[in-house]
Every structure is written in C-alpha cells, then in structure tokens.
Motif scaffolding. Structure first.
Motif, PDB file in Angstrom:
ATOM      1  N   GLN A   3       0.828  -1.188   0.000  1.00 31.56           N
ATOM      2  CA  GLN A   3       0.000   0.000   0.000  1.00 31.56           C
ATOM      3  C   GLN A   3       0.868   1.245   0.000  1.00 31.56           C
ATOM      4  OE1 GLN A   3      -2.545   0.302   3.388  1.00 31.56           O
ATOM      5  NE2 GLN A   3      -3.744   1.991   2.564  1.00 31.56           N
ATOM      6  N   LEU A   4       0.439   2.217  -0.805  1.00 32.51           N
ATOM      7  CA  LEU A   4       1.123   3.494  -0.895  1.00 32.51           C
ATOM      8  C   LEU A   4       0.155   4.596  -0.527  1.00 32.51           C
ATOM      9  CD1 LEU A   4       2.851   2.953  -4.348  1.00 32.51           C
ATOM     10  CD2 LEU A   4       3.890   2.675  -2.100  1.00 32.51           C
ATOM     11  N   VAL A   5       0.612   5.572   0.219  1.00 30.37           N
ATOM     12  CA  VAL A   5      -0.231   6.688   0.614  1.00 30.37           C
ATOM     13  C   VAL A   5       0.519   7.984   0.345  1.00 30.37           C
ATOM     14  CG1 VAL A   5      -1.516   7.788   2.466  1.00 30.37           C
ATOM     15  CG2 VAL A   5      -1.356   5.281   2.384  1.00 30.37           C
ATOM     16  N   GLU A   6      -0.019   8.780  -0.570  1.00 32.46           N
ATOM     17  CA  GLU A   6       0.565  10.075  -0.875  1.00 32.46           C
ATOM     18  C   GLU A   6      -0.024  11.155   0.028  1.00 32.46           C
ATOM     19  OE1 GLU A   6      -0.136   8.095  -5.003  1.00 32.46           O
ATOM     20  OE2 GLU A   6      -1.167   8.272  -3.095  1.00 32.46           O
ATOM     21  N   SER A   7       0.786  12.166   0.280  1.00 36.30           N
ATOM     22  CA  SER A   7       0.318  13.317   1.042  1.00 36.30           C
ATOM     23  C   SER A   7       1.192  14.514   0.691  1.00 36.30           C
ATOM     24  CB  SER A   7       0.384  13.035   2.551  1.00 36.30           C
ATOM     25  OG  SER A   7       1.707  12.776   2.960  1.00 36.30           O
ATOM     26  N   GLY A   8       0.758  15.675   1.140  1.00 30.51           N
ATOM     27  CA  GLY A   8       1.554  16.873   0.940  1.00 30.51           C
ATOM     28  C   GLY A   8       1.036  17.824  -0.109  1.00 30.51           C
ATOM     29  N   GLY A   9       0.015  17.419  -0.832  1.00 34.79           N
ATOM     30  CA  GLY A   9      -0.541  18.301  -1.841  1.00 34.79           C
ATOM     31  C   GLY A   9      -1.315  19.445  -1.225  1.00 34.79           C
ATOM     32  N   GLY A  10      -1.702  20.383  -2.062  1.00 37.68           N
ATOM     33  CA  GLY A  10      -2.474  21.522  -1.585  1.00 37.68           C
ATOM     34  C   GLY A  10      -2.392  22.665  -2.569  1.00 37.68           C
ATOM     35  N   GLN A  39      -0.912  13.571 -13.208  1.00 33.04           N
ATOM     36  CA  GLN A  39      -1.946  13.501 -14.233  1.00 33.04           C
ATOM     37  C   GLN A  39      -2.848  14.717 -14.155  1.00 33.04           C
ATOM     38  OE1 GLN A  39      -4.341   9.921 -14.188  1.00 33.04           O
ATOM     39  NE2 GLN A  39      -4.720  10.111 -16.381  1.00 33.04           N
ATOM     40  N   VAL A  40      -3.033  15.312 -15.308  1.00 33.80           N
ATOM     41  CA  VAL A  40      -3.964  16.417 -15.468  1.00 33.80           C
ATOM     42  C   VAL A  40      -5.223  15.854 -16.108  1.00 33.80           C
ATOM     43  CG1 VAL A  40      -4.364  18.620 -16.616  1.00 33.80           C
ATOM     44  CG2 VAL A  40      -2.090  18.074 -15.728  1.00 33.80           C
ATOM     45  N   PRO A  41      -6.403  16.289 -15.694  1.00 37.36           N
ATOM     46  CA  PRO A  41      -7.631  15.772 -16.312  1.00 37.36           C
ATOM     47  C   PRO A  41      -7.593  15.881 -17.828  1.00 37.36           C
ATOM     48  CG  PRO A  41      -8.182  17.062 -14.391  1.00 37.36           C
ATOM     49  CD  PRO A  41      -6.698  17.227 -14.594  1.00 37.36           C
ATOM     50  N   GLY A  42      -7.932  14.776 -18.480  1.00 35.47           N
ATOM     51  CA  GLY A  42      -7.963  14.770 -19.933  1.00 35.47           C
ATOM     52  C   GLY A  42      -6.640  14.428 -20.579  1.00 35.47           C
ATOM     53  N   PRO A  87       1.899  27.244 -12.659  1.00 37.66           N
ATOM     54  CA  PRO A  87       0.496  26.820 -12.813  1.00 37.66           C
ATOM     55  C   PRO A  87       0.351  25.506 -13.581  1.00 37.66           C
ATOM     56  CG  PRO A  87       0.659  29.177 -13.105  1.00 37.66           C
ATOM     57  CD  PRO A  87       2.072  28.670 -12.974  1.00 37.66           C
ATOM     58  N   ASP A  88       1.243  25.260 -14.534  1.00 39.39           N
ATOM     59  CA  ASP A  88       1.177  24.006 -15.299  1.00 39.39           C
ATOM     60  C   ASP A  88       1.537  22.777 -14.467  1.00 39.39           C
ATOM     61  OD1 ASP A  88       2.266  25.259 -18.574  1.00 39.39           O
ATOM     62  OD2 ASP A  88       0.320  25.269 -17.557  1.00 39.39           O
ATOM     63  N   ASP A  89       2.026  22.984 -13.265  1.00 35.45           N
ATOM     64  CA  ASP A  89       2.290  21.859 -12.365  1.00 35.45           C
ATOM     65  C   ASP A  89       1.028  21.384 -11.657  1.00 35.45           C
ATOM     66  OD1 ASP A  89       5.393  23.448 -11.461  1.00 35.45           O
ATOM     67  OD2 ASP A  89       5.087  21.791 -12.872  1.00 35.45           O
ATOM     68  N   THR A  90      -0.050  22.094 -11.847  1.00 34.09           N
ATOM     69  CA  THR A  90      -1.316  21.697 -11.247  1.00 34.09           C
ATOM     70  C   THR A  90      -1.735  20.334 -11.792  1.00 34.09           C
ATOM     71  OG1 THR A  90      -2.050  23.974 -10.917  1.00 34.09           O
ATOM     72  CG2 THR A  90      -3.765  22.264 -11.039  1.00 34.09           C
ATOM     73  N   ALA A  91      -1.903  19.378 -10.892  1.00 38.61           N
ATOM     74  CA  ALA A  91      -2.202  18.004 -11.291  1.00 38.61           C
ATOM     75  C   ALA A  91      -2.438  17.170 -10.040  1.00 38.61           C
ATOM     76  CB  ALA A  91      -1.041  17.414 -12.081  1.00 38.61           C
ATOM     77  N   VAL A  92      -2.860  15.951 -10.254  1.00 42.17           N
ATOM     78  CA  VAL A  92      -2.859  14.964  -9.176  1.00 42.17           C
ATOM     79  C   VAL A  92      -1.558  14.182  -9.295  1.00 42.17           C
ATOM     80  CG1 VAL A  92      -4.007  12.976  -8.153  1.00 42.17           C
ATOM     81  CG2 VAL A  92      -5.369  14.821  -9.164  1.00 42.17           C
ATOM     82  N   TYR A  93      -0.851  14.100  -8.198  1.00 41.88           N
ATOM     83  CA  TYR A  93       0.443  13.424  -8.171  1.00 41.88           C
ATOM     84  C   TYR A  93       0.287  12.056  -7.501  1.00 41.88           C
ATOM     85  CZ  TYR A  93       2.709  17.658  -9.768  1.00 41.88           C
ATOM     86  OH  TYR A  93       3.098  18.737 -10.529  1.00 41.88           O
ATOM     87  N   GLY A 116      -3.266   9.190  -4.842  1.00 46.38           N
ATOM     88  CA  GLY A 116      -2.933  10.496  -5.391  1.00 46.38           C
ATOM     89  C   GLY A 116      -3.113  11.626  -4.401  1.00 46.38           C
ATOM     90  N   THR A 117      -2.379  12.690  -4.639  1.00 47.74           N
ATOM     91  CA  THR A 117      -2.520  13.906  -3.852  1.00 47.74           C
ATOM     92  C   THR A 117      -2.576  15.077  -4.837  1.00 47.74           C
ATOM     93  OG1 THR A 117      -1.619  15.207  -2.003  1.00 47.74           O
ATOM     94  CG2 THR A 117      -0.027  14.206  -3.487  1.00 47.74           C
ATOM     95  N   ARG A 118      -3.529  15.960  -4.614  1.00 49.77           N
ATOM     96  CA  ARG A 118      -3.770  17.034  -5.589  1.00 49.77           C
ATOM     97  C   ARG A 118      -2.918  18.253  -5.266  1.00 49.77           C
ATOM     98  NH1 ARG A 118      -7.714  17.733  -9.153  1.00 49.77           N
ATOM     99  NH2 ARG A 118      -8.831  15.958  -8.259  1.00 49.77           N
ATOM    100  N   VAL A 119      -2.280  18.759  -6.298  1.00 52.37           N
ATOM    101  CA  VAL A 119      -1.496  19.988  -6.191  1.00 52.37           C
ATOM    102  C   VAL A 119      -2.122  21.029  -7.102  1.00 52.37           C
ATOM    103  CG1 VAL A 119       0.737  21.060  -6.648  1.00 52.37           C
ATOM    104  CG2 VAL A 119       0.633  18.763  -5.634  1.00 52.37           C
ATOM    105  N   THR A 120      -2.402  22.170  -6.535  1.00 46.72           N
ATOM    106  CA  THR A 120      -2.949  23.284  -7.301  1.00 46.72           C
ATOM    107  C   THR A 120      -2.025  24.474  -7.145  1.00 46.72           C
ATOM    108  OG1 THR A 120      -5.213  22.509  -6.917  1.00 46.72           O
ATOM    109  CG2 THR A 120      -4.941  24.787  -7.651  1.00 46.72           C
ATOM    110  N   VAL A 121      -1.550  24.979  -8.263  1.00 43.07           N
ATOM    111  CA  VAL A 121      -0.651  26.127  -8.245  1.00 43.07           C
ATOM    112  C   VAL A 121      -1.409  27.321  -8.811  1.00 43.07           C
ATOM    113  CG1 VAL A 121       1.576  27.055  -8.957  1.00 43.07           C
ATOM    114  CG2 VAL A 121       1.288  24.578  -8.617  1.00 43.07           C
ATOM    115  N   SER A 122      -1.673  28.256  -7.943  1.00 42.69           N
ATOM    116  CA  SER A 122      -2.487  29.408  -8.342  1.00 42.69           C
ATOM    117  C   SER A 122      -2.262  30.546  -7.372  1.00 42.69           C
ATOM    118  CB  SER A 122      -3.973  29.026  -8.358  1.00 42.69           C
ATOM    119  OG  SER A 122      -4.777  30.149  -8.628  1.00 42.69           O
ATOM    120  N   SER A 123      -2.371  31.742  -7.902  1.00 43.47           N
ATOM    121  CA  SER A 123      -2.264  32.921  -7.047  1.00 43.47           C
ATOM    122  C   SER A 123      -3.647  33.384  -6.609  1.00 43.47           C
ATOM    123  CB  SER A 123      -1.533  34.040  -7.786  1.00 43.47           C
ATOM    124  OG  SER A 123      -2.179  34.327  -9.004  1.00 43.47           O
TER     125      SER A 123
END
Length: 123
Positions: A3-10, A39-42, A87-93, A116-123
């Motif tokens: 089992q793998l558990v990701e964390s740290g996104g935000g 992975q980015v949606p689509g 911003p292009d780094d926004t994805a689920v890791y 997965g852990t979601r990372v959103t890069v935005s101002s």
C-alpha cells in the motif's frame, strides 16, 4: 504490504515549493523501485522520477531541475520536492511501485498505485 499513501498536496502560489510524501511499506522500499507521476484531467499520466532500493534515481527530461526525488528508508517514505512551482504543475500526483526504475518511466511497469494527492498552483 504494498500500500502506498501520498500526502503533501495543496494550494501553492506560483514560485513556491512543495514536498510530496509517499508512505510505503518497508518491504517495498527494500526490494522495489518507487516512482512519482502526475496527471492532469484529460491527459495521460506522465512519469516524473523514480528511485530504486539502492537510492539510484531516474528523471524524465522535462522534469530535470525543479523536481527532486529522495527516500528515507527509516520512515519508510519517498519524497518529491518541487521548486519554483508553475500553474502548469497543477495536477494529481501519484506514487507507484515497480520492479525496477527505468528511465522511460512507463506506467505499465508500475503495478501498485497510491490514491494520489492534488497539487494546485495558483495565485
């Protein structure tokens, strides 16, 4: 045991840094390679980096310079440090386990995946 558990996104501002964690089993850390993907949606899931049981690392060429993989066998955890986020780094890791760490980071080599852990890069 695998089992793998990701964390740290935000949510992070552009230019910031982030450390993602992939908590693994001692067995996986001792005998397998662990890779990071996003992975980015689509879009298809793309490989970023992997690290094997000896600590040897591979990176996809497009991720050199800002992405750094490391491991702490005592935790046991594999980290992905991302600097100068865009911003292009926004994805689920995701992290995943493979028999070996190959430079082409094919997703087909990886048989066990975290949620997965979601990372959103935005101002």
């Amino acid at each position: 045991q695998s089992q793998l558990v990701e964390s740290g996104g935000g949510l992070v501002q552009p230019g910031g840094s982030l450390r993602l964690s992939c908590a693994a089993s001692p067995f996986a850390m001792a005998y397998f390679a662990i890779g990071w993907f996003r992975q980015v949606p689509g879009k298809e899931r793309e490989g970023i980096s992997c690290i094997d049981s000896t600590g040897s690392t591979k990176y996809a060429s497009s991720f050199l310079g800002r992405f750094f993989i490391s491991r702490d066998s005592a935790k046991p955890t594999v980290y992905l440090d991302i600097h100068n986020l865009e911003p292009d780094d926004t994805a689920v890791y995701y992290c995943a386990v493979a028999d070996r760490c190959e430079s082409d980071l094919r997703t087909s080599l990886y048989g066990v995946w975290g949620q997965g852990t979601r990372v959103t890069v935005s101002s």
